[in-house]
Design a protein around this motif. Sequence first.
Motif, PDB file in Angstrom:
ATOM      1  N   TYR A   1      40.339  50.219  38.280  1.00 49.38           N
ATOM      2  CA  TYR A   1      40.172  48.867  37.735  1.00 49.38           C
ATOM      3  C   TYR A   1      41.469  48.068  37.811  1.00 49.38           C
ATOM      4  O   TYR A   1      41.437  46.863  38.100  1.00 49.38           O
ATOM      5  CB  TYR A   1      39.607  48.912  36.309  1.00 49.38           C
ATOM      6  N   ASP A   2      42.597  48.702  37.585  1.00 54.72           N
ATOM      7  CA  ASP A   2      43.878  48.001  37.745  1.00 54.72           C
ATOM      8  C   ASP A   2      44.025  47.489  39.175  1.00 54.72           C
ATOM      9  O   ASP A   2      44.429  46.350  39.405  1.00 54.72           O
ATOM     10  CB  ASP A   2      45.056  48.918  37.403  1.00 54.72           C
ATOM     11  N   HIS A   3      43.707  48.341  40.132  1.00 55.17           N
ATOM     12  CA  HIS A   3      43.795  47.972  41.546  1.00 55.17           C
ATOM     13  C   HIS A   3      42.832  46.824  41.863  1.00 55.17           C
ATOM     14  O   HIS A   3      43.209  45.833  42.505  1.00 55.17           O
ATOM     15  CB  HIS A   3      43.476  49.199  42.401  1.00 55.17           C
ATOM     16  N   LEU A   4      41.595  46.966  41.433  1.00 54.93           N
ATOM     17  CA  LEU A   4      40.570  45.948  41.705  1.00 54.93           C
ATOM     18  C   LEU A   4      40.957  44.591  41.131  1.00 54.93           C
ATOM     19  O   LEU A   4      40.920  43.575  41.836  1.00 54.93           O
ATOM     20  CB  LEU A   4      39.222  46.401  41.137  1.00 54.93           C
ATOM     21  N   PHE A   5      41.352  44.558  39.873  1.00 54.30           N
ATOM     22  CA  PHE A   5      41.646  43.281  39.219  1.00 54.30           C
ATOM     23  C   PHE A   5      42.945  42.657  39.726  1.00 54.30           C
ATOM     24  O   PHE A   5      43.072  41.436  39.754  1.00 54.30           O
ATOM     25  CB  PHE A   5      41.686  43.441  37.708  1.00 54.30           C
ATOM     26  N   ALA A   6      43.903  43.477  40.131  1.00 55.96           N
ATOM     27  CA  ALA A   6      45.153  42.940  40.677  1.00 55.96           C
ATOM     28  C   ALA A   6      44.907  42.257  42.020  1.00 55.96           C
ATOM     29  O   ALA A   6      45.530  41.236  42.325  1.00 55.96           O
ATOM     30  CB  ALA A   6      46.192  44.056  40.841  1.00 55.96           C
ATOM     31  N   ARG A   7      44.004  42.802  42.805  1.00 54.93           N
ATOM     32  CA  ARG A   7      43.748  42.253  44.132  1.00 54.93           C
ATOM     33  C   ARG A   7      42.604  41.250  44.162  1.00 54.93           C
ATOM     34  O   ARG A   7      42.529  40.427  45.071  1.00 54.93           O
ATOM     35  CB  ARG A   7      43.474  43.389  45.116  1.00 54.93           C
ATOM     36  N   HIS A   8      41.714  41.330  43.182  1.00 54.12           N
ATOM     37  CA  HIS A   8      40.541  40.451  43.139  1.00 54.12           C
ATOM     38  C   HIS A   8      40.283  39.980  41.704  1.00 54.12           C
ATOM     39  O   HIS A   8      39.286  40.356  41.092  1.00 54.12           O
ATOM     40  CB  HIS A   8      39.313  41.182  43.698  1.00 54.12           C
ATOM     41  N   PRO A   9      41.179  39.161  41.177  1.00 53.78           N
ATOM     42  CA  PRO A   9      41.016  38.722  39.784  1.00 53.78           C
ATOM     43  C   PRO A   9      39.720  37.949  39.540  1.00 53.78           C
ATOM     44  O   PRO A   9      39.253  37.879  38.408  1.00 53.78           O
ATOM     45  CB  PRO A   9      42.250  37.848  39.541  1.00 53.78           C
ATOM     46  N   GLU A  10      39.137  37.434  40.598  1.00 51.94           N
ATOM     47  CA  GLU A  10      37.897  36.685  40.444  1.00 51.94           C
ATOM     48  C   GLU A  10      36.734  37.551  39.948  1.00 51.94           C
ATOM     49  O   GLU A  10      35.760  37.026  39.404  1.00 51.94           O
ATOM     50  CB  GLU A  10      37.521  36.005  41.771  1.00 51.94           C
ATOM     51  N   VAL A  11      36.829  38.870  40.070  1.00 53.72           N
ATOM     52  CA  VAL A  11      35.741  39.726  39.593  1.00 53.72           C
ATOM     53  C   VAL A  11      35.935  40.181  38.143  1.00 53.72           C
ATOM     54  O   VAL A  11      35.030  40.777  37.558  1.00 53.72           O
ATOM     55  CB  VAL A  11      35.519  40.958  40.505  1.00 53.72           C
ATOM     56  N   ARG A  12      37.078  39.887  37.561  1.00 56.89           N
ATOM     57  CA  ARG A  12      37.371  40.381  36.204  1.00 56.89           C
ATOM     58  C   ARG A  12      36.319  39.941  35.196  1.00 56.89           C
ATOM     59  O   ARG A  12      35.927  40.682  34.305  1.00 56.89           O
ATOM     60  CB  ARG A  12      38.772  39.924  35.764  1.00 56.89           C
ATOM     61  N   GLY A  13      35.803  38.722  35.354  1.00 54.83           N
ATOM     62  CA  GLY A  13      34.815  38.187  34.421  1.00 54.83           C
ATOM     63  C   GLY A  13      33.478  38.910  34.443  1.00 54.83           C
ATOM     64  O   GLY A  13      32.662  38.717  33.535  1.00 54.83           O
ATOM     65  N   LEU A  14      33.251  39.757  35.426  1.00 50.92           N
ATOM     66  CA  LEU A  14      32.005  40.518  35.486  1.00 50.92           C
ATOM     67  C   LEU A  14      32.027  41.738  34.562  1.00 50.92           C
ATOM     68  O   LEU A  14      31.003  42.392  34.383  1.00 50.92           O
ATOM     69  CB  LEU A  14      31.748  40.999  36.921  1.00 50.92           C
ATOM     70  N   PHE A  15      33.190  42.018  33.997  1.00 47.69           N
ATOM     71  CA  PHE A  15      33.371  43.234  33.205  1.00 47.69           C
ATOM     72  C   PHE A  15      33.712  42.898  31.766  1.00 47.69           C
ATOM     73  O   PHE A  15      34.304  41.857  31.482  1.00 47.69           O
ATOM     74  CB  PHE A  15      34.501  44.087  33.812  1.00 47.69           C
ATOM     75  N   ALA A  16      33.374  43.814  30.869  1.00 49.78           N
ATOM     76  CA  ALA A  16      33.722  43.669  29.463  1.00 49.78           C
ATOM     77  C   ALA A  16      35.239  43.655  29.312  1.00 49.78           C
ATOM     78  O   ALA A  16      35.971  44.185  30.158  1.00 49.78           O
ATOM     79  CB  ALA A  16      33.132  44.825  28.655  1.00 49.78           C
ATOM     80  N   GLU A  17      35.697  43.059  28.223  1.00 52.65           N
ATOM     81  CA  GLU A  17      37.144  42.999  27.975  1.00 52.65           C
ATOM     82  C   GLU A  17      37.740  44.401  27.889  1.00 52.65           C
ATOM     83  O   GLU A  17      38.786  44.684  28.451  1.00 52.65           O
ATOM     84  CB  GLU A  17      37.422  42.222  26.694  1.00 52.65           C
ATOM     85  N   HIS A  18      37.068  45.272  27.153  1.00 53.64           N
ATOM     86  CA  HIS A  18      37.532  46.658  27.005  1.00 53.64           C
ATOM     87  C   HIS A  18      36.721  47.526  27.956  1.00 53.64           C
ATOM     88  O   HIS A  18      35.498  47.521  27.921  1.00 53.64           O
ATOM     89  CB  HIS A  18      37.389  47.122  25.558  1.00 53.64           C
ATOM     90  N   LEU A  19      37.396  48.271  28.778  1.00 56.06           N
ATOM     91  CA  LEU A  19      36.755  48.980  29.881  1.00 56.06           C
ATOM     92  C   LEU A  19      36.438  50.446  29.614  1.00 56.06           C
ATOM     93  O   LEU A  19      35.976  51.137  30.516  1.00 56.06           O
ATOM     94  CB  LEU A  19      37.641  48.884  31.130  1.00 56.06           C
TER      95      LEU A  19
END
Length: 140
Positions: free
Chosen positions: A27-45
Amino acid sequence: MTVNPDLIKRSFSAVQPHGTEVTAWFYDHLFARHPEVRGLFAEHLGQQQDRLWAALGALVANLEDPAALTRILENLGRRHASYGALPEHYPAVGASLLATLEHFAGDTWTPETAASWGAVYGVVSSTMTSAAAGEPTPAA
């Protein structure tokens, strides 16, 4: 390349001892490279990390049972569509998954292993996106 179950299982066995560290890194890798998908996930993972870890285990465990694997992936595809996942999100997830597996797999990660995981992810993404769209699953 086609899927080589032995390479998949061997590399996943090397990754398994790292447990939820794997999914946190993903998730760190995904959100660092594609922050546009962060909103698809809950705040706490926490729960999401557990579900991803279980899904990876189910994927590897059912690799040689196409019917069971298809059912699992179709259900995941429909569920992810209800969360707002779109076909264009799948390449980002795949890239982060492969980077994560490579990071944790150590010496078991070879070009052949990477190609086999890429082939697995191709089946995962095509099956999930077809199910999300209500289409028949493509032949694996």
